[in-house]
Design a protein around this motif. Sequence first.
Motif, PDB file in Angstrom:
ATOM      1  N   MET A 207       0.829  -1.204   0.000  1.00 24.98           N
ATOM      2  CA  MET A 207       0.000   0.000   0.000  1.00 24.98           C
ATOM      3  C   MET A 207       0.861   1.251   0.000  1.00 24.98           C
ATOM      4  O   MET A 207       1.988   1.239   0.469  1.00 24.98           O
ATOM      5  N   GLY A 208       0.338   2.320  -0.522  1.00 22.90           N
ATOM      6  CA  GLY A 208       1.083   3.562  -0.628  1.00 22.90           C
ATOM      7  C   GLY A 208       1.229   4.253   0.714  1.00 22.90           C
ATOM      8  O   GLY A 208       0.573   3.902   1.702  1.00 22.90           O
ATOM      9  N   ALA A 209       2.078   5.269   0.762  1.00 31.76           N
ATOM     10  CA  ALA A 209       2.391   5.921   2.027  1.00 31.76           C
ATOM     11  C   ALA A 209       1.190   6.659   2.606  1.00 31.76           C
ATOM     12  O   ALA A 209       0.987   6.671   3.813  1.00 31.76           O
ATOM     13  N   LEU A 210       0.396   7.291   1.765  1.00 29.52           N
ATOM     14  CA  LEU A 210      -0.707   8.116   2.261  1.00 29.52           C
ATOM     15  C   LEU A 210      -2.066   7.507   1.982  1.00 29.52           C
ATOM     16  O   LEU A 210      -3.089   8.122   2.254  1.00 29.52           O
ATOM     17  N   GLU A 211      -2.067   6.285   1.467  1.00 29.93           N
ATOM     18  CA  GLU A 211      -3.330   5.734   1.008  1.00 29.93           C
ATOM     19  C   GLU A 211      -4.215   5.339   2.184  1.00 29.93           C
ATOM     20  O   GLU A 211      -3.708   4.804   3.183  1.00 29.93           O
ATOM     21  N   ASP A 212      -5.501   5.623   2.072  1.00 26.35           N
ATOM     22  CA  ASP A 212      -6.475   5.038   2.990  1.00 26.35           C
ATOM     23  C   ASP A 212      -6.280   5.497   4.433  1.00 26.35           C
ATOM     24  O   ASP A 212      -6.467   4.724   5.361  1.00 26.35           O
ATOM     25  N   ARG A 213      -5.884   6.749   4.671  1.00 23.37           N
ATOM     26  CA  ARG A 213      -5.526   7.175   6.017  1.00 23.37           C
ATOM     27  C   ARG A 213      -6.267   8.400   6.522  1.00 23.37           C
ATOM     28  O   ARG A 213      -6.088   8.783   7.672  1.00 23.37           O
ATOM     29  N   PHE A 214      -7.045   9.068   5.681  1.00 20.11           N
ATOM     30  CA  PHE A 214      -7.531  10.391   6.061  1.00 20.11           C
ATOM     31  C   PHE A 214      -9.031  10.383   6.307  1.00 20.11           C
ATOM     32  O   PHE A 214      -9.747   9.537   5.764  1.00 20.11           O
ATOM     33  N   PRO A 215      -9.486  11.331   7.161  1.00 20.19           N
ATOM     34  CA  PRO A 215     -10.939  11.396   7.424  1.00 20.19           C
ATOM     35  C   PRO A 215     -11.702  11.912   6.212  1.00 20.19           C
ATOM     36  O   PRO A 215     -11.129  12.515   5.321  1.00 20.19           O
ATOM     37  N   ASP A 216     -12.991  11.674   6.269  1.00 21.92           N
ATOM     38  CA  ASP A 216     -13.849  11.946   5.122  1.00 21.92           C
ATOM     39  C   ASP A 216     -14.347  13.383   5.183  1.00 21.92           C
ATOM     40  O   ASP A 216     -15.512  13.637   5.411  1.00 21.92           O
ATOM     41  N   ASN A 217     -13.432  14.362   5.005  1.00 19.54           N
ATOM     42  CA  ASN A 217     -13.919  15.736   5.023  1.00 19.54           C
ATOM     43  C   ASN A 217     -13.719  16.390   3.671  1.00 19.54           C
ATOM     44  O   ASN A 217     -13.161  15.791   2.749  1.00 19.54           O
ATOM     45  N   ILE A 218     -14.145  17.644   3.583  1.00 19.72           N
ATOM     46  CA  ILE A 218     -14.240  18.302   2.280  1.00 19.72           C
ATOM     47  C   ILE A 218     -12.880  18.423   1.601  1.00 19.72           C
ATOM     48  O   ILE A 218     -12.753  18.245   0.404  1.00 19.72           O
ATOM     49  N   LEU A 219     -11.820  18.634   2.409  1.00 20.15           N
ATOM     50  CA  LEU A 219     -10.500  18.810   1.826  1.00 20.15           C
ATOM     51  C   LEU A 219     -10.032  17.538   1.144  1.00 20.15           C
ATOM     52  O   LEU A 219      -9.654  17.541  -0.033  1.00 20.15           O
ATOM     53  N   PHE A 220     -10.120  16.436   1.880  1.00 18.07           N
ATOM     54  CA  PHE A 220      -9.530  15.212   1.318  1.00 18.07           C
ATOM     55  C   PHE A 220     -10.390  14.605   0.224  1.00 18.07           C
ATOM     56  O   PHE A 220      -9.871  13.990  -0.690  1.00 18.07           O
ATOM     57  N   THR A 221     -11.717  14.803   0.319  1.00 20.38           N
ATOM     58  CA  THR A 221     -12.524  14.299  -0.792  1.00 20.38           C
ATOM     59  C   THR A 221     -12.228  15.087  -2.057  1.00 20.38           C
ATOM     60  O   THR A 221     -12.241  14.543  -3.163  1.00 20.38           O
ATOM     61  N   THR A 222     -11.918  16.384  -1.904  1.00 24.07           N
ATOM     62  CA  THR A 222     -11.568  17.173  -3.088  1.00 24.07           C
ATOM     63  C   THR A 222     -10.247  16.702  -3.673  1.00 24.07           C
ATOM     64  O   THR A 222     -10.100  16.567  -4.895  1.00 24.07           O
ATOM     65  N   VAL A 223      -9.283  16.436  -2.780  1.00 22.96           N
ATOM     66  CA  VAL A 223      -8.003  15.914  -3.262  1.00 22.96           C
ATOM     67  C   VAL A 223      -8.213  14.581  -3.965  1.00 22.96           C
ATOM     68  O   VAL A 223      -7.642  14.308  -5.033  1.00 22.96           O
ATOM     69  N   ASP A 224      -9.075  13.749  -3.394  1.00 22.74           N
ATOM     70  CA  ASP A 224      -9.384  12.455  -4.001  1.00 22.74           C
ATOM     71  C   ASP A 224      -9.976  12.629  -5.378  1.00 22.74           C
ATOM     72  O   ASP A 224      -9.602  11.921  -6.319  1.00 22.74           O
ATOM     73  N   ARG A 225     -10.904  13.590  -5.480  1.00 22.91           N
ATOM     74  CA  ARG A 225     -11.507  13.828  -6.788  1.00 22.91           C
ATOM     75  C   ARG A 225     -10.452  14.251  -7.809  1.00 22.91           C
ATOM     76  O   ARG A 225     -10.484  13.831  -8.959  1.00 22.91           O
ATOM     77  N   PHE A 226      -9.520  15.059  -7.325  1.00 24.63           N
ATOM     78  CA  PHE A 226      -8.454  15.507  -8.228  1.00 24.63           C
ATOM     79  C   PHE A 226      -7.600  14.310  -8.687  1.00 24.63           C
ATOM     80  O   PHE A 226      -7.292  14.167  -9.867  1.00 24.63           O
ATOM     81  N   LEU A 227      -7.272  13.445  -7.732  1.00 27.65           N
ATOM     82  CA  LEU A 227      -6.462  12.274  -8.099  1.00 27.65           C
ATOM     83  C   LEU A 227      -7.208  11.388  -9.086  1.00 27.65           C
ATOM     84  O   LEU A 227      -6.638  10.920 -10.086  1.00 27.65           O
ATOM     85  N   ASN A 228      -8.503  11.181  -8.808  1.00 28.64           N
ATOM     86  CA  ASN A 228      -9.296  10.336  -9.707  1.00 28.64           C
ATOM     87  C   ASN A 228      -9.413  10.961 -11.088  1.00 28.64           C
ATOM     88  O   ASN A 228      -9.367  10.267 -12.098  1.00 28.64           O
ATOM     89  N   TRP A 229      -9.563  12.297 -11.083  1.00 28.39           N
ATOM     90  CA  TRP A 229      -9.672  12.983 -12.370  1.00 28.39           C
ATOM     91  C   TRP A 229      -8.395  12.771 -13.183  1.00 28.39           C
ATOM     92  O   TRP A 229      -8.430  12.496 -14.379  1.00 28.39           O
ATOM     93  N   SER A 230      -7.238  12.854 -12.520  1.00 24.84           N
ATOM     94  CA  SER A 230      -6.005  12.677 -13.286  1.00 24.84           C
ATOM     95  C   SER A 230      -5.847  11.222 -13.725  1.00 24.84           C
ATOM     96  O   SER A 230      -5.301  10.947 -14.796  1.00 24.84           O
ATOM     97  N   LYS A 231      -6.362  10.302 -12.912  1.00 27.70           N
ATOM     98  CA  LYS A 231      -6.291   8.895 -13.324  1.00 27.70           C
ATOM     99  C   LYS A 231      -7.146   8.618 -14.548  1.00 27.70           C
ATOM    100  O   LYS A 231      -6.721   7.996 -15.501  1.00 27.70           O
ATOM    101  N   LYS A 232      -8.386   9.136 -14.489  1.00 25.07           N
ATOM    102  CA  LYS A 232      -9.309   8.790 -15.573  1.00 25.07           C
ATOM    103  C   LYS A 232      -8.942   9.517 -16.860  1.00 25.07           C
ATOM    104  O   LYS A 232      -9.336   9.110 -17.941  1.00 25.07           O
ATOM    105  N   SER A 233      -8.182  10.602 -16.746  1.00 22.86           N
ATOM    106  CA  SER A 233      -7.843  11.348 -17.951  1.00 22.86           C
ATOM    107  C   SER A 233      -6.573  10.838 -18.619  1.00 22.86           C
ATOM    108  O   SER A 233      -6.141  11.408 -19.610  1.00 22.86           O
ATOM    109  N   SER A 234      -5.962   9.834 -18.042  1.00 24.76           N
ATOM    110  CA  SER A 234      -4.763   9.300 -18.705  1.00 24.76           C
ATOM    111  C   SER A 234      -4.798   7.783 -18.688  1.00 24.76           C
ATOM    112  O   SER A 234      -3.913   7.131 -18.174  1.00 24.76           O
TER     113      SER A 234
END
Lengths: 161, 127, 157
Positions: free
Chosen positions: A1-28
Amino acid sequence: MGALEDRFPDNILFTTVDRFLNWSKKSSLWYMLFATACCGIELMQTGASRYDLDRFGAVFRATPRQSDLMIVAGTITHMMADRVKRLYDQMPSPKYVIAMGSCANTGGPFYKDSYAVLKGVDKIIPVDVYVPGCPPRPEALIEGIMKLQEKIMEKKNLVKK
Amino acid sequence: MMFNFSNVFVFLAMGTVFVAVTLFLGRLIRPADPNVIKMSNYECGEEPIGHSWITFNVRFYVIALIFVIFDVEVVFLVPWAVVFRSMGWIAFWDMLIFIVVLLVGFAYVWEMGDLDWIEYEEGEEEE
Amino acid sequence: MEAKKIFDILSGKFGGSIQQLQESTFPPSVVVGSDAIVEVCDFLKKAEGLDFLSLVCLSGVDLKEQGRMTVVYHLGSMKHGHMIAIKVELDRSSPHVRTVEKVWPVANWYEREAYDMFGIVFDGHSDLRRILMPEDWEGHPMRKDYVYPKRYHTWDV
């Protein structure tokens, strides 16, 4: 598992970061150049200029080391199945699989009493999206990739599951 | 006018920082699950035979070097071909001398047997 | 050349090894005893007026009810434009026949396929391995009593 994976609470900041990561994944979504039968012709057509898969950020790579997506295009025989499995294992995570066409979905026309053909590629590797058709038209494959992009957007990366 | 070399330094530093930050971020957020099959050599799906760090025949490098020399020749030839008409005969003779020099080198390499895959010892006859 | 004439030539040369002429099939077939198959094939290839230079197809037939297996050689001649089939009847429990690889080199792969699908062993073959199925596959899938395996390696068949 990655260093930061699966470790953060479900708040607005981290869900936004998650969305950004997913967006970059799906776009490449780089897919592996992998075709075993007539579906491969449609796959080439999808990647070529008329249907232009590049506009989804999906370009083909010739090696599993650089690819995120395996489009299983065509009939998989038992002899080939070992190789498919090894290629899938050699892809780096996160990795996705699209089973393209009837043969990759269920064995297709070879389902009944074929001694040589694997009855569906999901017997050996986990499949994310099934694209029906024999072979599917490029529009169908593009829809499959869009469905996969939707699926990727729902995934949680940094946020605890 | 003096060229301001601090510009170059800023470019260098920014480039290094950008690459380092990107790689570090990637290291933090990517999933890492190596296993034996994933780390094995890629042989188009076949089971790899042997190790990838084997020693190659040194003759590959000789061939590669000769190839590079003639490749560079083409790099000279293309711009030459563009201005050939406006420069006239002097350009023609220039390039002819250049190619002749290269051909002499090629003949030398050929005669010395460096293009043969199997190298023959002194006195041994070529079949 | 007509099949009857070819049959007569073969009978004159090989006598009892040439068993039967079946004219209802296409192409007409000659049943040959398995001992003489290589000599018959060699003769068919080299004899003046016959010139069967190409082995068009080599196939196996599983006749389970009669306890036999048949190997069928389809021969063709580009020069004369005639075709003929040679049949060899084998015992089903242990099908053995001599290889014709020396006569037509293409028979190498045909015989490997017949071995792969029917388990017919070609004695004297230089490289008798499976050609279509994986090396470690069990059974010969075209036999009538073939039982499909439940699992292969790590997955369900």
